[in-house]
Write a protein that holds these residues in place. Structure first.
Motif, PDB file in Angstrom:
ATOM      1  N   TYR A  79       7.820   5.885  -3.059  1.00 34.06           N
ATOM      2  CA  TYR A  79       6.669   5.578  -2.204  1.00 34.06           C
ATOM      3  C   TYR A  79       5.638   6.707  -2.232  1.00 34.06           C
ATOM      4  CZ  TYR A  79       8.968   1.354  -0.625  1.00 34.06           C
ATOM      5  OH  TYR A  79       9.540   0.098  -0.602  1.00 34.06           O
ATOM      6  N   GLY A  80       5.380   7.157  -3.460  1.00 37.39           N
ATOM      7  CA  GLY A  80       4.302   8.104  -3.691  1.00 37.39           C
ATOM      8  C   GLY A  80       4.680   9.570  -3.622  1.00 37.39           C
ATOM      9  N   LYS A  81       5.908   9.879  -3.305  1.00 36.22           N
ATOM     10  CA  LYS A  81       6.315  11.280  -3.202  1.00 36.22           C
ATOM     11  C   LYS A  81       6.349  11.951  -4.573  1.00 36.22           C
ATOM     12  CE  LYS A  81       9.037  10.748   1.035  1.00 36.22           C
ATOM     13  NZ  LYS A  81      10.388  10.850   1.656  1.00 36.22           N
ATOM     14  N   ASN A  90       4.524  12.071  -7.862  1.00 35.04           N
ATOM     15  CA  ASN A  90       3.221  11.671  -8.400  1.00 35.04           C
ATOM     16  C   ASN A  90       2.886  12.544  -9.603  1.00 35.04           C
ATOM     17  OD1 ASN A  90       0.696  10.459  -8.663  1.00 35.04           O
ATOM     18  ND2 ASN A  90      -0.267  11.871  -7.211  1.00 35.04           N
ATOM     19  N   LYS A 110       0.849  -1.188   0.000  1.00 31.69           N
ATOM     20  CA  LYS A 110       0.000   0.000   0.000  1.00 31.69           C
ATOM     21  C   LYS A 110       0.887   1.241   0.000  1.00 31.69           C
ATOM     22  CE  LYS A 110      -3.940   0.053   2.142  1.00 31.69           C
ATOM     23  NZ  LYS A 110      -5.025   0.142   3.176  1.00 31.69           N
ATOM     24  N   ILE A 111       0.654   2.114  -0.982  1.00 33.34           N
ATOM     25  CA  ILE A 111       1.402   3.363  -1.105  1.00 33.34           C
ATOM     26  C   ILE A 111       0.419   4.514  -1.202  1.00 33.34           C
ATOM     27  CG2 ILE A 111       2.991   4.702  -2.549  1.00 33.34           C
ATOM     28  CD1 ILE A 111       4.296   2.113  -3.424  1.00 33.34           C
ATOM     29  N   LYS A 112       0.543   5.456  -0.328  1.00 36.36           N
ATOM     30  CA  LYS A 112      -0.350   6.619  -0.298  1.00 36.36           C
ATOM     31  C   LYS A 112      -1.821   6.194  -0.289  1.00 36.36           C
ATOM     32  CE  LYS A 112       2.602  10.090  -0.372  1.00 36.36           C
ATOM     33  NZ  LYS A 112       2.661  11.113   0.700  1.00 36.36           N
ATOM     34  N   GLY A 113      -2.108   5.154   0.486  1.00 37.70           N
ATOM     35  CA  GLY A 113      -3.484   4.699   0.623  1.00 37.70           C
ATOM     36  C   GLY A 113      -3.998   3.838  -0.508  1.00 37.70           C
ATOM     37  N   ARG A 163      -1.070   8.173  -9.229  1.00 39.23           N
ATOM     38  CA  ARG A 163      -1.762   7.581  -8.082  1.00 39.23           C
ATOM     39  C   ARG A 163      -3.242   7.344  -8.388  1.00 39.23           C
ATOM     40  NH1 ARG A 163      -5.195   9.017  -4.231  1.00 39.23           N
ATOM     41  NH2 ARG A 163      -5.089   7.977  -2.191  1.00 39.23           N
TER      42      ARG A 163
END
Length: 225
Positions: free
Chosen positions: A187-189, A191, A157-160, A201
C-alpha cells in the motif's frame, strides 16, 4: 470574307455563353448537406513546440524558438498512452541511448529485450517498427504478470493515487512488474525509483486513466517482425 464572318460568329457565341454563365442565378446551397455532425473531428489542437508538465499538459519548451505545429488529439487511447509514455522516456526519439545504456523511444534495457525475444540491441535501436512491437509485447507480458493485482487494486486509492490499469502498466515499464507488486501490496510503503528519480507512484499517477484494453495479457508475448 466567309472566313472572317465565321470568326465573328464564334467570338460572339463565346461572349454570349460567358455572359450567360456569369449572370445565371446561383442555386442555393443546402448547408445541411455539409454538416459535420457525428464526425469525430479531434484534429484541432494547435501548440507551439512543447513538452509535458507533471500533469501531462503541454508547456512551451522555449517561447523564443516557437514553431507552430498541429497535433492530433489522441487523448486517453492506447496510442495516447504509449506516446505519452514515450515522450516522458525519450521525447519520442527512436534513436537515443541514455547515460545508463537504455535504448530507443521507450528506453528498453538489454535484459528486458531478451525477455521478449530481442537479442541484438544495435539492430533494435535502428528499427522503429521493432521498437513499437517491443513496447506492445512488453506491456502484454507485464499485464499477464500483474493481472491479479490489476483486478484487486484497480479503482482503489494508494498514497493519494487512484490505481488504474494504465498506471500499473506504465509503472511496470519503468521499474518492472515485481516493483509494482511490492508497491501495491505494501500500500505504497515500498516505492522504488529509477536512477533519475522517477518512482513507481509517480508513474502510477502520471499515466492513470488511459484505455489500455487493447493490450492483451500474454505470458509468452514476443516482439516478432
Amino acid at each position: 470574307m466567309i472566313k472572317k464572318t465565321k470568326n465573328y460568329f464564334v467570338i460572339s457565341l463565346a461572349i454570349c455563353v460567358t455572359l450567360y454563365l456569369a449572370l445565371k442565378p446561383q442555386e442555393s446551397l443546402n448547408i445541411e448537406d455539409y454538416s459535420t455532425a457525428g464526425l469525430e473531428l479531434n484534429y484541432d489542437m494547435s501548440h507551439d513546440l512543447a513538452s509535458l508538465d507533471e500533469n501531462n499538459q503541454m508547456q512551451l519548451s522555449n517561447p523564443l524558438q516557437s514553431t507552430h505545429l498541429s497535433f492530433p488529439h489522441i487523448g486517453k487511447s492506447y496510442v495516447g498512452f504509449k506516446e505519452a509514455l514515450a515522450f516522458k522516456e525519450s521525447r519520442g526519439n527512436y534513436f537515443t541511448v541514455n547515460t545508463l545504456g537504455y535504448l530507443g523511444k521507450y528506453q528498453f534495457g538489454a535484459e528486458t529485450l531478451k525477455l521478449i525475444g530481442i537479442y541484438n540491441p544495435n539492430q533494435f535501436l535502428y528499427n522503429p517498427k521493432l521498437q513499437e512491437k517491443a513496447f506492445l509485447a512488453n506491456a502484454e507480458r507485464n499485464k499477464w504478470i500483474l493481472r491479479k493485482d490489476i483486478k484487486r487494486f484497480e479503482g482503489k486509492k494508494i498514497k493519494g493515487v487512484v490505481i488504474t490499469e494504465s498506471g500499473i502498466l506504465a509503472a511496470a515499464h519503468l521499474a518492472g512488474p515485481g516493483s509494482v507488486k511490492k508497491f501495491l501490496r505494501s500500500y505504497g510503503k515500498t516505492n522504488v525509483s529509477d536512477a533519475y528519480g522517477s518512482s513507481v507512484r509517480y508513474y502510477m499517477k502520471k499515466f492513470s486513466g488511459y484505455d489500455t484494453s487493447f493490450i492483451e495479457a500474454d505470458k509468452k508475448a514476443k516482439a516478432v517482425m
